[in-house]
Design a protein around this motif. Sequence first.
Motif, PDB file in Angstrom:
ATOM      1  N   VAL A  83       0.885  -1.168   0.000  1.00  0.00           N
ATOM      2  CA  VAL A  83       0.000   0.000   0.000  1.00  0.00           C
ATOM      3  C   VAL A  83       0.919   1.214   0.000  1.00  0.00           C
ATOM      4  CG1 VAL A  83      -1.831   1.261   1.177  1.00  0.00           C
ATOM      5  CG2 VAL A  83      -1.722  -1.242   1.354  1.00  0.00           C
ATOM      6  N   LEU A  84       0.826   2.028  -1.025  1.00  0.00           N
ATOM      7  CA  LEU A  84       1.677   3.210  -1.104  1.00  0.00           C
ATOM      8  C   LEU A  84       0.900   4.421  -0.613  1.00  0.00           C
ATOM      9  CD1 LEU A  84       4.483   4.185  -1.976  1.00  0.00           C
ATOM     10  CD2 LEU A  84       3.502   4.755  -4.200  1.00  0.00           C
ATOM     11  N   GLY A  85       1.285   4.911   0.556  1.00  0.00           N
ATOM     12  CA  GLY A  85       0.664   6.106   1.102  1.00  0.00           C
ATOM     13  C   GLY A  85       1.503   7.327   0.772  1.00  0.00           C
ATOM     14  N   ILE A  86       0.862   8.340   0.210  1.00  0.00           N
ATOM     15  CA  ILE A  86       1.571   9.564  -0.161  1.00  0.00           C
ATOM     16  C   ILE A  86       0.844  10.766   0.426  1.00  0.00           C
ATOM     17  CG2 ILE A  86       2.498   8.563  -2.287  1.00  0.00           C
ATOM     18  CD1 ILE A  86       0.392  10.255  -3.819  1.00  0.00           C
ATOM     19  N   GLY A  87       1.583  11.877   0.517  1.00  0.00           N
ATOM     20  CA  GLY A  87       1.014  13.126   0.996  1.00  0.00           C
ATOM     21  C   GLY A  87       1.742  14.302   0.389  1.00  0.00           C
ATOM     22  N   SER A  88       1.268  15.498   0.690  1.00  0.00           N
ATOM     23  CA  SER A  88       1.829  16.704   0.062  1.00  0.00           C
ATOM     24  C   SER A  88       3.090  17.192   0.739  1.00  0.00           C
ATOM     25  CB  SER A  88       0.781  17.815   0.072  1.00  0.00           C
ATOM     26  OG  SER A  88       0.398  18.128   1.410  1.00  0.00           O
ATOM     27  N   GLY A  89       3.390  16.699   1.949  1.00  0.00           N
ATOM     28  CA  GLY A  89       4.588  17.135   2.641  1.00  0.00           C
ATOM     29  C   GLY A  89       4.514  18.581   3.067  1.00  0.00           C
ATOM     30  N   ALA A  90       5.598  19.302   2.835  1.00  0.00           N
ATOM     31  CA  ALA A  90       5.684  20.683   3.294  1.00  0.00           C
ATOM     32  C   ALA A  90       5.288  21.700   2.225  1.00  0.00           C
ATOM     33  CB  ALA A  90       7.102  20.976   3.784  1.00  0.00           C
ATOM     34  N   ALA A  91       4.717  21.234   1.135  1.00  0.00           N
ATOM     35  CA  ALA A  91       4.320  22.151   0.068  1.00  0.00           C
ATOM     36  C   ALA A  91       3.327  23.180   0.588  1.00  0.00           C
ATOM     37  CB  ALA A  91       3.700  21.368  -1.083  1.00  0.00           C
ATOM     38  N   ARG A  92       3.631  24.456   0.398  1.00  0.00           N
ATOM     39  CA  ARG A  92       2.760  25.522   0.904  1.00  0.00           C
ATOM     40  C   ARG A  92       1.785  26.027  -0.136  1.00  0.00           C
ATOM     41  NH1 ARG A  92       6.380  29.287   4.999  1.00  0.00           N
ATOM     42  NH2 ARG A  92       7.127  27.570   6.315  1.00  0.00           N
ATOM     43  N   SER A  93       2.049  25.709  -1.378  1.00  0.00           N
ATOM     44  CA  SER A  93       1.114  26.094  -2.432  1.00  0.00           C
ATOM     45  C   SER A  93       1.070  24.972  -3.462  1.00  0.00           C
ATOM     46  CB  SER A  93       1.545  27.409  -3.102  1.00  0.00           C
ATOM     47  OG  SER A  93       2.816  27.266  -3.719  1.00  0.00           O
ATOM     48  N   GLY A  94      -0.076  24.828  -4.082  1.00  0.00           N
ATOM     49  CA  GLY A  94      -0.222  23.807  -5.102  1.00  0.00           C
ATOM     50  C   GLY A  94      -0.226  22.385  -4.578  1.00  0.00           C
TER      51      GLY A  94
END
Length: 256
Positions: A83-94
Amino acid sequence: MGIAAAVGPDVARRIAPAIEQAGFGALWVNDTPGADALEVSAAAAAVTSRLRVATGVIAVDRRPAPQLLADLARLDIPADRLVLGIGSGAARSGALGLVRDAVDELRQGGVGDIVVGALGPRMRRLAADRADGVLLNWLTPCAAAEEASEHRASDGAGRVVLYVRTAVEDDAVPRLEHEAARYESIPSYAANFARLGLAPMDTVILPDGLPGRVERYADVVDEVVLRAVVAQDGPDDYARFVDRVSESIRETADAV
């Protein structure tokens, strides 16, 4: 069960067979700075035959989809157990576009089971629209029930996974409190706690609350990940965690 990638592949190899034997369905691995959740997941998969391995979550702002696909090809984790879980991390825009594009690229690359870590309603909606599930975090059973219901209304086939920080021994509680304070200092999490009217320690499982609390979460989401918080990160600490949780579940089942 959940661990941090910082424990390393060697510890994962030592504890994964016991986790599988105890009947846990999956080992979730946090991708932490200076460590690699996929490397740790691969180590666990290599010494087990049924245990699913999952990442919770890899930030695609620093590890984009092409890199993840290359890493997966190199590590050769069984696709039917990943199961590959992903997220946006520290991205502040977009952030929404970043995750949306990553899901699409990973799909095209052959990844079959993708979940998206989400706090706010827009990212949760993206998970419902594009991924196979949503990974929630730091919620009480009541808050989890509300967000799970919302997700199922948008995606009846998608699943809801919830991380619950859990300490089963008293000497691990200070570390759990430190972890809660650290997350409360992160602006995005602080805003989410304020929006929900929660304190981080409202959402955890403490040693005296283990019986019954797991079941309350399991009643409202599809998969509960007990993120193990232990006093030290040695194999024996995690083995005791597995034993204590298994014992508690058996006692609850016997009582019913």
